[in-house]
Design a protein around this motif. Structure first.
Motif, PDB file in Angstrom:
ATOM      1  N   MET A  48      17.622   1.637 -14.059  1.00  0.00           N
ATOM      2  CA  MET A  48      17.826   3.053 -13.934  1.00  0.00           C
ATOM      3  C   MET A  48      18.984   3.515 -14.800  1.00  0.00           C
ATOM      4  SD  MET A  48      16.854   4.103 -10.138  1.00  0.00           S
ATOM      5  CE  MET A  48      15.658   3.148  -9.265  1.00  0.00           C
ATOM      6  N   ILE A  49      19.995   2.681 -14.924  1.00  0.00           N
ATOM      7  CA  ILE A  49      21.123   3.030 -15.784  1.00  0.00           C
ATOM      8  C   ILE A  49      20.643   3.144 -17.228  1.00  0.00           C
ATOM      9  CG2 ILE A  49      23.323   2.211 -16.711  1.00  0.00           C
ATOM     10  CD1 ILE A  49      23.835   0.966 -13.921  1.00  0.00           C
ATOM     11  N   ALA A  50      19.748   2.241 -17.637  1.00  0.00           N
ATOM     12  CA  ALA A  50      19.205   2.298 -18.999  1.00  0.00           C
ATOM     13  C   ALA A  50      18.460   3.603 -19.224  1.00  0.00           C
ATOM     14  CB  ALA A  50      18.296   1.102 -19.254  1.00  0.00           C
ATOM     15  N   CYS A  51      17.739   4.096 -18.226  1.00  0.00           N
ATOM     16  CA  CYS A  51      17.032   5.381 -18.340  1.00  0.00           C
ATOM     17  C   CYS A  51      18.024   6.518 -18.454  1.00  0.00           C
ATOM     18  CB  CYS A  51      16.134   5.615 -17.131  1.00  0.00           C
ATOM     19  SG  CYS A  51      14.734   4.508 -17.067  1.00  0.00           S
ATOM     20  N   VAL A  73      13.310   2.860  -5.718  1.00  0.00           N
ATOM     21  CA  VAL A  73      14.096   4.061  -5.437  1.00  0.00           C
ATOM     22  C   VAL A  73      15.573   3.675  -5.374  1.00  0.00           C
ATOM     23  CG1 VAL A  73      14.548   5.823  -3.695  1.00  0.00           C
ATOM     24  CG2 VAL A  73      12.206   5.160  -4.203  1.00  0.00           C
ATOM     25  N   ASN A  74      16.404   4.429  -6.086  1.00  0.00           N
ATOM     26  CA  ASN A  74      17.833   4.198  -6.105  1.00  0.00           C
ATOM     27  C   ASN A  74      18.464   4.977  -4.960  1.00  0.00           C
ATOM     28  OD1 ASN A  74      20.569   4.037  -6.576  1.00  0.00           O
ATOM     29  ND2 ASN A  74      20.385   4.350  -8.782  1.00  0.00           N
ATOM     30  N   LEU A  75      18.874   4.278  -3.924  1.00  0.00           N
ATOM     31  CA  LEU A  75      19.441   4.914  -2.743  1.00  0.00           C
ATOM     32  C   LEU A  75      20.804   5.543  -3.018  1.00  0.00           C
ATOM     33  CD1 LEU A  75      18.432   2.261  -0.073  1.00  0.00           C
ATOM     34  CD2 LEU A  75      17.247   4.380  -0.686  1.00  0.00           C
ATOM     35  N   HIS A  76      21.458   5.120  -4.100  1.00  0.00           N
ATOM     36  CA  HIS A  76      22.783   5.660  -4.439  1.00  0.00           C
ATOM     37  C   HIS A  76      22.689   6.825  -5.416  1.00  0.00           C
ATOM     38  CE1 HIS A  76      24.617   2.370  -2.309  1.00  0.00           C
ATOM     39  NE2 HIS A  76      23.858   1.532  -2.977  1.00  0.00           N
ATOM     40  N   THR A 104      13.700   7.647  -8.654  1.00  0.00           N
ATOM     41  CA  THR A 104      13.143   6.535  -9.419  1.00  0.00           C
ATOM     42  C   THR A 104      13.600   6.668 -10.871  1.00  0.00           C
ATOM     43  OG1 THR A 104      11.148   7.730 -10.062  1.00  0.00           O
ATOM     44  CG2 THR A 104      11.079   6.525  -7.951  1.00  0.00           C
ATOM     45  N   ALA A 105      13.318   5.651 -11.669  1.00  0.00           N
ATOM     46  CA  ALA A 105      13.633   5.718 -13.096  1.00  0.00           C
ATOM     47  C   ALA A 105      12.905   6.887 -13.753  1.00  0.00           C
ATOM     48  CB  ALA A 105      13.260   4.403 -13.772  1.00  0.00           C
ATOM     49  N   LEU A 106      11.697   7.184 -13.296  1.00  0.00           N
ATOM     50  CA  LEU A 106      10.937   8.301 -13.856  1.00  0.00           C
ATOM     51  C   LEU A 106      11.622   9.633 -13.561  1.00  0.00           C
ATOM     52  CD1 LEU A 106       8.358   8.759 -15.517  1.00  0.00           C
ATOM     53  CD2 LEU A 106       7.128   9.043 -13.371  1.00  0.00           C
ATOM     54  N   HIS A 107      12.168   9.798 -12.341  1.00  0.00           N
ATOM     55  CA  HIS A 107      12.942  11.002 -12.012  1.00  0.00           C
ATOM     56  C   HIS A 107      14.100  11.166 -13.002  1.00  0.00           C
ATOM     57  CE1 HIS A 107      11.330  10.883  -7.795  1.00  0.00           C
ATOM     58  NE2 HIS A 107      11.509  12.202  -7.881  1.00  0.00           N
ATOM     59  N   ILE A 108      14.823  10.088 -13.198  1.00  0.00           N
ATOM     60  CA  ILE A 108      16.017  10.129 -14.043  1.00  0.00           C
ATOM     61  C   ILE A 108      15.648  10.487 -15.477  1.00  0.00           C
ATOM     62  CG2 ILE A 108      17.884   8.718 -15.008  1.00  0.00           C
ATOM     63  CD1 ILE A 108      17.830   7.239 -12.220  1.00  0.00           C
ATOM     64  N   SER A 109      14.574   9.889 -15.982  1.00  0.00           N
ATOM     65  CA  SER A 109      14.179  10.177 -17.364  1.00  0.00           C
ATOM     66  C   SER A 109      13.668  11.605 -17.522  1.00  0.00           C
ATOM     67  CB  SER A 109      13.136   9.169 -17.847  1.00  0.00           C
ATOM     68  OG  SER A 109      11.917   9.316 -17.147  1.00  0.00           O
ATOM     69  N   ALA A 110      13.215  12.234 -16.442  1.00  0.00           N
ATOM     70  CA  ALA A 110      12.704  13.606 -16.504  1.00  0.00           C
ATOM     71  C   ALA A 110      13.817  14.644 -16.438  1.00  0.00           C
ATOM     72  CB  ALA A 110      11.706  13.849 -15.368  1.00  0.00           C
ATOM     73  N   CYS A 111      15.067  14.211 -16.403  1.00  0.00           N
ATOM     74  CA  CYS A 111      16.195  15.140 -16.291  1.00  0.00           C
ATOM     75  C   CYS A 111      16.834  15.450 -17.635  1.00  0.00           C
ATOM     76  CB  CYS A 111      17.260  14.559 -15.367  1.00  0.00           C
ATOM     77  SG  CYS A 111      16.720  14.504 -13.675  1.00  0.00           S
TER      78      CYS A 111
END
Length: 122
Positions: free
Chosen positions: A1-4, A26-29, A34-41
């Motif tokens: 997720m950090i990479a995303c 899912v990243n609880l912190h 999800t990684a997909l959420h993060i990349s969509a930001c």
């Protein structure tokens, strides 16, 4: 997720090559995203977003702690290309609402998106 989050295509590709990697973890912190959420930001991460969305088993309908799906996130930010890719994906729900009872069509109207036809009511 950090990479995303950092937009690191090389690391994302290496991680996805590992068959034990859960694409939907899912990243609880991080607000339950999800990684997909993060990349969509971030529009700069559209290549990572497209790569993740193409992965077998990816589930773009997972909602974060605020009740936002990946489609909600991309629509809220006005990322037309990402929304278009999501609308073509088999696992997408057009009727899902966030915790403020906003569905996709309300979110698209709020950011002055080009017209999207509403699904038929059942």
């Amino acid at each position: 997720m950090i990479a995303c989050d950092r937009g690191d295509h090389g690391i994302v590709t290496l991680l996805l090559a590992n068959p034990a990697q859960d694409i939907n973890i899912v990243n609880l912190h991080n607000n339950g995203e999800t990684a997909l959420h993060i990349s969509a930001c971030d529009a700069c991460h559209s290549g990572i977003f497209t790569r993740l969305l193409a992965e077998p088993g990816v589930d773009p309908s997972i909602v974060n702690d605020d009740g936002l799906s990946v489609l909600h996130r991309a629509a809220r930010r006005g990322f037309e290309d990402m929304v278009g890719e999501l609308l073509e994906h088999a696992n997408i729900s057009l009727s899902a609402s966030n915790q403020q009872a906003q569905n996709l069509f309300r979110m698209l109207q709020a950011v002055s998106f080009p017209p999207v036809s509403s699904p038929p009511l059942n």
